[in-house]
Scaffold this active site. Structure first.
Site, PDB file in Angstrom:
ATOM      1  CE  LYS A 186      -4.597  -2.159   1.165  1.00  0.00           C
ATOM      2  NZ  LYS A 186      -5.220  -3.245   1.659  1.00  0.00           N
ATOM      3  CB  THR A 194      -1.011  -0.124   1.327  1.00  0.00           C
ATOM      4  OG1 THR A 194      -1.768  -1.300   1.344  1.00  0.00           O
ATOM      5  CG2 THR A 194      -1.748   1.213   1.230  1.00  0.00           C
TER       6      THR A 194
END
Lengths: 291, 291, 291, 291
Positions: free
Chosen positions: B170, B94
């Site tokens: 995300k 991420t």
């Protein structure tokens, strides 16, 4: 049972019909008489007045706001002055905690009973008898309402003896929906600016982490920008958030996300969107991002 | 396939094991070598250096933040200078949209490929090969990664050619989770002050409107105040919100709920809760309400 | 002139004394009779009832909130039923726009006059006859109040014919003060964490850009953390913000800073600080930063 | 003294001229050479390069942002590599706390000195030598800059030994101005909807509680909606709020009002208002209220 039913909006129709189907005798009252006729056609008795709807064991109120409930309860020849001793006023409306507390006291003094049973679900769930019911009140009163609950809902949650607790849960649930819409609105504005389609994003989100009815329903509305006609209008959403913030103020609970939702509802109203669906919070987010 | 795997945290272990089980040859590298040994016991080759993990067709990075990915990619003898032409850097971390764009360019210039494929799910889902994968990159590159995706995840969402789009999705998903926790935290503080138990409330909410994995998981953590040890710590949550706000800033998207989440993460850190679970946003809400 | 004066708090004492000094005949009423005695010693007549204070040409009300003003106006033997035709009810209290509109109507129907004239300034300014007066009402009514204004204030601002406009200005001014306190609170928390002393910072700020009475007064209170006893308590500040937000809601004006102020007042109350000075918003900011 | 001056914007011109008038020898450098010519006409030497401006005892930088200061300092033949040992880099720019700390270290290692002295005031104050200076650095370094301070400013505030403290004060001051503009914007939207004119309201506010330079300046701009051309543009305001929020994040200080200001700056940018005056925050407030 002999049941009175006051207030016939989208939700009420399904509830009333299911009560009739289950064999209850229903007397219905609506300020605008026209709206009661459809239910009358299904077998309900048409009441001429609030008092007419208060002759049974239970009178159910399902109305838009505090003002409407106050009018039929405390008004001349209202529920309070016409309901029999020991009979029950079952309030299914989304009203304030303060009014629910006041109704509890007033009915107690009048030798009547009061319970609150707001419902979770949309008109289709009401029509299918699949509502969720959050009820609060004295145990034997809630017990006496069981024949009603079993017909209109798929599951009952009893949250305590103080009726207004049920209203508190309902207000907080509507806050959670509004907060979800606002959050989705911000997220969707963000990914749209990055080049993603709303519907693709909603599909990802609701297929994975947020595979829940509320996300699917509102995600679809937002992706399709289907804000008119409203399932539940901005004006009603604003009212519910105002009531949630009001309890929060009494109880000293800061609710910053609720405040943002409130501000965005006001922004929607300032743009003339008072009657659009409350999912149009997402339109406010998009507009503020220049979309 | 010959696959390199850099970064072995909670999530990576499950992913790596599933790749081994599926018959891939895996070379794993972790800065703290100790952590790589468990996977080595399952059949993975232990890499002495980043370069050692870059000899295959694909090198997967699964690291904590931008800094870590920058270090292994751009550092001396890093991925960029050691990966073969035409080989793929598949980034599952991420990270920021900006870094993902920068990696896209850098690998292109080096004659290599880059795709982003962050995953949705918790360590248990990783262990079970049930992650959701959001992938973006050139179509044939994503296609070549298919043998990896089919082993680690239950479903793949392809969102476009620009790898950073997957990172954007995300980040926005993590924002939605944090927004949900914050909203639940406010709602629970409200009903607790009214006299309701957290767990009863969470049960109602997650049995009805919000019957979704994320609500059930975090609702339970909040109801039990089970914030330590952290599944995902405040510090990481704050990082992700910072990255979401940063894209929002670049793209001119106001995100007021994200700002509130950020402020409450800071408040949690100021109280010494940097390592608590990010669900402790709800503890901040409770504290601010005097609970 | 024969003037009635209802409500004798910190501000009222100075106002009443200045009216006496200027030669007016004053009849004062306070629910807690004790508080009226000090002014009686200066020459005012002590009223036994609200009605007693309504025998002159003007009756001034200077009370804590809507409820108090409603009680003395609409109550049995209240202002509405005892004030002479053509006499004036001059409301100096900080009340809601809605109540001010309602008073306008009610007095009109009763053949009486109503004007609103809330004041800006603290007790010392009231004692010195240096208040600022924001007045609204029919021109000749405001004109007839001139002998009062010239004695209690240093300057009069007439803002229109509709009395509630003056209340709106007063509410917005109190919002601006609260917003300033909150902003100072955040800035001071920031520089303190950097290692600067509050008082040094306040000195810089108020010697340069913000060389204004409000900044100096509240800057000093915050720097010295002198929140008790309250000059103006959190509970009153919260009331005024609630009234400002209520007008904003009616008029569809989002006020996000007002919402933050509201949340921080609630946080102060949740910590038991309801009676502390409203400048303790800065204490909330400090606490949330771990100071 | 021999003084170098790098960066010639609106503020710098006045500062440079005052240094010349006071008899200092000034060598000025600006990336766009054209801008330096006006000051050259007043007697300054025109530098061909950054290095040319670094031959004196002090080099002053007054640049738009971190990137510009980094470029002239760390770039090839930049300040760091050309300034004499013991000479001073005096940074008057509004830069980040992090960069100021980095400059402190870098100059120390190079045997040079560094002090920060951001200024408060607008171009007119700079021209009149009436700026307020907030300085921080080693005492003898700040002392050596005294001949500069006494010429460009009306008052010096020394805030400590760590140079970045002065930057922190400057960033917090800009936050306070932006918070004031936002608050004024909300208040003005509210009273306008009630029927009051902006200018009448601003007159009341700035004649009473907020009789301060910042309120008068920005109140007038807002009342007249004079947002173009910008005195200080939205893009710069957003940059400063970003830097303030960044320190707040490092130090764990929640700043909810700063977050709102940030969101409204983004909204202004999304509407194409990046180059409008930062007072156009008030236009965002008006727009959101449907004005």
């Amino acid at each position: 049972m002999d049941i009175g039913f006051i207030g016939l909006g989208h939700m009420s129709h399904g509830m009333a019909r299911n009560l009739l189907k289950a064999g209850h005798r229903l007397t219905v009252y609506n300020r605008t008489r026209e709206k009661a006729k459809a239910v009358a056609a299904d077998g309900a008795q048409l009441a001429e007045s609030v008092a007419d709807a208060c002759r049974g064991e239970i009178v159910i109120t399902m109305l838009a706001d505090d003002e409407a409930v106050e009018a039929v309860t405390f008004g001349k020849d209202g529920i309070l002055s016409t309901l029999a001793r020991n009979a029950i006023h079952l309030s299914c409306s989304t009203i304030s905690v303060a009014l629910s507390d006041r109704l509890t006291e007033a009915h107690k003094e009048a030798g009547q009973h009061y319970a609150a049973a707001p419902v979770l679900g949309r008109p289709e769930a009401a029509a299918a008898g699949k509502l969720f019911i959050v009820a609060a009140g004295a145990q034997q009163v809630v017990h006496r309402c069981q024949p009603v609950f079993s017909v209109i809902g798929q599951r009952l949650f009893e949250v305590g003896k103080r009726p207004s607790l049920a209203n508190l849960v309902k207000l907080s649930a509507n806050f959670l929906i509004a907060a979800m819409i606002e959050s989705l609105g911000e997220a969707i504005a963000l990914v749209r600016k990055g080049g993603l389609q709303s519907n693709q994003y909603v599909d990802i989100i609701t297929s994975t982490l947020f595979n829940a009815p509320a996300y699917r329903t509102y995600g679809a509305i937002i992706a399709e920008e289907r804000y008119e006609p409203a399932g539940f209008p901005v004006a009603m959403g604003l009212k519910d958030i105002r009531l949630a913030l009001a309890v929060g103020e009494t109880a000293a609970v800061p609710m910053p996300v609720a405040s943002i939702v409130r501000d965005h509802f006001l922004e929607a109203e300032a743009q003339g969107g008072s009657n659009s669906d409350w999912a149009s919070l997402a339109r406010v987010c998009a507009r503020n991002a220049g979309l």
